[in-house]
Structures are given as structure tokens and as C-alpha cells.
Write an enzyme that holds these catalytic residues in place. Structure first.
Site, short mmCIF file in Angstrom:
data_model
loop_
_atom_site.label_atom_id
_atom_site.label_comp_id
_atom_site.label_asym_id
_atom_site.label_seq_id
_atom_site.Cartn_x
_atom_site.Cartn_y
_atom_site.Cartn_z
N ARG A 236 -43.40 26.75 -54.69
CA ARG A 236 -43.19 25.38 -54.22
C ARG A 236 -43.08 24.47 -55.44
O ARG A 236 -43.79 24.67 -56.43
CB ARG A 236 -44.37 24.91 -53.35
CG ARG A 236 -44.38 25.48 -51.93
CD ARG A 236 -43.23 24.93 -51.09
NE ARG A 236 -43.25 25.40 -49.70
CZ ARG A 236 -42.57 26.45 -49.24
NH1 ARG A 236 -41.82 27.17 -50.07
NH2 ARG A 236 -42.64 26.78 -47.97
N GLU A 265 -37.61 17.62 -53.08
CA GLU A 265 -36.40 18.32 -52.67
C GLU A 265 -35.66 17.45 -51.68
O GLU A 265 -36.30 16.99 -50.72
CB GLU A 265 -36.75 19.67 -52.04
CG GLU A 265 -37.30 20.63 -53.08
CD GLU A 265 -37.60 22.02 -52.52
OE1 GLU A 265 -37.33 22.27 -51.33
OE2 GLU A 265 -38.12 22.83 -53.28
N HIS A 284 -33.49 25.76 -53.44
CA HIS A 284 -34.43 26.39 -52.51
C HIS A 284 -33.73 27.42 -51.60
O HIS A 284 -33.67 27.24 -50.39
CB HIS A 284 -35.15 25.32 -51.67
CG HIS A 284 -36.47 25.81 -51.13
ND1 HIS A 284 -37.54 25.00 -50.88
CD2 HIS A 284 -36.89 27.06 -50.76
CE1 HIS A 284 -38.55 25.70 -50.41
NE2 HIS A 284 -38.17 26.96 -50.32
C1 GLV Z 1 -39.51 29.19 -47.91
O1 GLV Z 1 -39.74 28.59 -48.91
C2 GLV Z 1 -40.50 29.61 -46.98
O2 GLV Z 1 -41.68 29.24 -47.14
O3 GLV Z 1 -40.15 30.32 -46.03
#
Ligand code: GLV
Length: 326
Positions: A236, A265, A284
Site C-alpha cells: 500500500r 492514488e 496499482h
Molecule cells: C489490491 O491491492 C488488493 O488488496 O486486492
């Protein structure tokens, strides 16, 4: 028989939506962007179930506006830092997530980022597209090798272990810091984060975001890394102090960084990190493969439907809501 009323906060893959539509009276948010907080609060009113994404903050206010009939919240992600889980638990609402099925996809991406940062792949492509490639050169775009080096994994859960498995094939020695994790795939535990940072040529983070990991990668952390080290983050964005990372990259304190996640983000185009050749950033996409996203949609739908039926969720983050252990 009336179907349970649910809101799905974004279009997810049909593998999941078809199940949701069959079992529920579903409203599916059609916009590419997530519903605003205001819209979310309006849409949840009177719901039986909510299927949300990591872009939606779900807290006591959302749950209270939804009302006491709300039976389940299903998160289309393995991470759940967007949900205030104690607020759901206090209201007896099970929360589902999607672990396991995105392990390989995320480990693949972590490894792709590691290789790309080590060998300056995106910088090299920019160089070529800018018309700078005049001839083969013995000193053009030199990177760092993997074989014989040490990869340090911060966190050795499912994804960390899957990265360790891949690393063996590249001749990397793998160490990890993750209290209580069992050694696997030839990886060796170290007793402190400092030891991991001092020994590692590559550092990859695989921890959830919580109080102890928020801003964990700060100036002090980066100062302990080797001068030619590569930093990779697929966990994260808030795990990293981006200002400190910028300083470490511009002062050549470390060789390069590769990030799948940022804070915030999307990363604003004004972010200083985007000015750096030695910082590779992707939006991401850790779990972004067709099969994985189908599996995530299906599991998120199955968690939702189980909750609506009053059954135990296949993957529940807060099993303490099941006081009768059924
Ligand atoms: C993606 O980052 C998730 O947590 O599935």
C-alpha cells in the site's frame, strides 16, 4: 420472492456480476470513477448487502446510514484498509475479502518491477522512444545484477512467500523479516528489520497497511539500505514516506525504486517522483490479470451472497461476528 437489495460500487468482471444479478436486486455503479462519499451515503440507504472496492471508505457512518438490515459488506480486494473493520464488527456485520487468488499475480508484478528497476527497463524504453539510441554502447543504461545478491522481504505472508519462490530461479538469496512466519522456499528469517536492510540488495514490502506499517519506509529505513539497493512496493502506498523516498533516490542513497502503489492514488502528475528516471511507477495493477480479476469478482460475489443468506462468508475478515461458531 423479493430479492435482497445490494449496491455494487463499480463494474467488476461478469464472472462476479452475473452471480450478483442472479441472486440480488442489484444496482451497479456504471461510472469509471468511484461514487463520491455523498453518493455512496445515498446509495447505501436501506441495503441488504454492499459490494465495494478498495477506493470506497466504509466506516460506521456508511453502515449506520445503510441501516440495521445490512447483512454483509464484501470487499473486492485482499487488503481491507479502506474498511473500518471494528465499526462493522461492532454492528455484527461480516466483512469479506479476496485472499489467495491474487497471490501469484501480485508476486509476478512484484518480480516484474524488481527486474525492471534493476535493469532500468522503463527508462531504457523512454530513451529509445526519445530517439536517443545512436549505437550499441558498452556503458549505456547499466543496471544491477540479481544473481548472487540478497532479496529482503518485509512480510512473509502468501505474497511474500510467492516472491521468494520466484527469486530462487534468479539465483537470489532470500531473507525475510516477519515475526512468527515459517521458513519456506529456502528463505531465511532475520531477527530485525535493521538486519534485513543492512543485508539486502533488493527490498520488497509485503505487509498490510496498519498502525505499525504506516510510513514504515521513512528516511531512517532508507538510510539503512545499501547504496546500490532497489526498493519495491506492491503493498500500500501509505507504507512509504514518499518525500523521504524522493530524497533517497535523488541523492543516490539507493539505486532505484519501483512502486505499484502510491499515496494518494492516483498519484498527482505534479508528484516529484514522476520527474525521476530511477523511479518506476505503475497504477496499482498488482492483481490485474484477466483470470485473477475473474476469480476476485467471483469470490467477492460469493462472499456477498453467503452473507445475504445468513451463511458464513467463504473469506471473512472479522469472524468474531459469528458468536455461535457456525
Ligand atoms: C489490491 O491491492 C488488493 O488488496 O486486492
Amino acid at each position: 420472492m423479493t430479492k435482497p437489495k445490494v449496491f455494487v460500487t463499480r463494474i467488476i468482471r461478469d464472472a462476479g456480476l452475473d452471480l450478483v444479478r442472479e441472486f440480488c436486486d442489484a444496482e451497479i455503479w456504471q461510472d469509471d470513477l468511484p461514487p463520491t462519499r455523498e453518493v455512496l451515503l445515498e446509495k447505501v440507504r436501506g441495503l441488504d448487502g454492499l459490494l465495494c472496492l478498495l477506493t470506497d471508505r466504509i466506516d460506521g457512518e456508511v453502515l449506520d446510514v445503510a441501516g440495521p438490515q445490512l447483512k454483509v459488506v464484501s470487499n473486492h480486494a485482499v487488503g481491507f484498509d479502506n474498511i473500518v473493520v471494528p465499526d462493522a464488527t461492532a454492528r455484527g456485520i461480516p466483512v469479506g475479502n479476496t485472499p489467495g487468488i491474487l497471490t501469484d499475480a501480485t508476486a509476478d508484478l512484484a518480480f516484474a518491477l524488481l527486474l525492471a528497476a534493476a535493469r532500468r527497463v522503463s527508462e531504457a524504453e523512454r530513451y529509445l522512444r526519445a530517439g536517443k539510441w545512436k549505437t550499441w554502447s558498452a556503458s549505456m543504461l547499466l543496471g544491477v545484477d540479481l544473481a548472487g545478491k540478497t532479496l529482503g522481504l518485509v512480510g512473509f505472508g502468501r505474497i511474500g512467500r510467492a516472491v521468494a519462490k520466484r527469486a530462487a530461479g534468479f539465483g537470489l538469496r532470500v531473507i525475510y523479516f516477519s515475526p512468527n512466519a515459517t521458513p519456506e522456499f529456502g528463505a531465511t528469517p532475520v531477527s530485525s528489520l535493521d538486519e534485513l536492510l543492512h543485508q539486502s540488495d533488493f527490498v520488497s514490502v509485503h505487509t498490510p497497511l496498519n498502525q505499525s506499517t504506516r510510513q514504515m519506509v521513512n528516511a531512517e529505513f532508507l538510510a539503512k539500505m545499501k547504496p546500490n539497493a532497489v526498493f519495491v512496493n506492491t503493498s500500500r502506498g501509505q507504507v512509504v514516506d514518499q518525500e523521504a523516498l524522493y530524497q533517497a533516490l535523488t541523492s543516490s542513497q539507493i539505486f532505484a525504486a519501483a512502486l505499484d502503489v502510491t499515496d494518494p492514488e492516483p498519484l498527482p502528475m505534479t508528484s516529484p517522483l514522476l520527474t525521476l528516471e530511477n523511479c518506476l511507477i505503475v497504477p496499482h495493477i498488482g492483481s490485474a490479470s484477466e483470470k485473477t480479476r475473474d476469480d476476485m469478482a467471483r469470490l467477492a460475489a460469493n462472499n456477498l451472497i453467503a452473507g445475504l443468506k445468513g451463511e458464513r462468508l467463504p473469506h471473512c475478515i472479522n469472524p468474531e461476528v459469528y458468536t455461535d461458531n457456525k
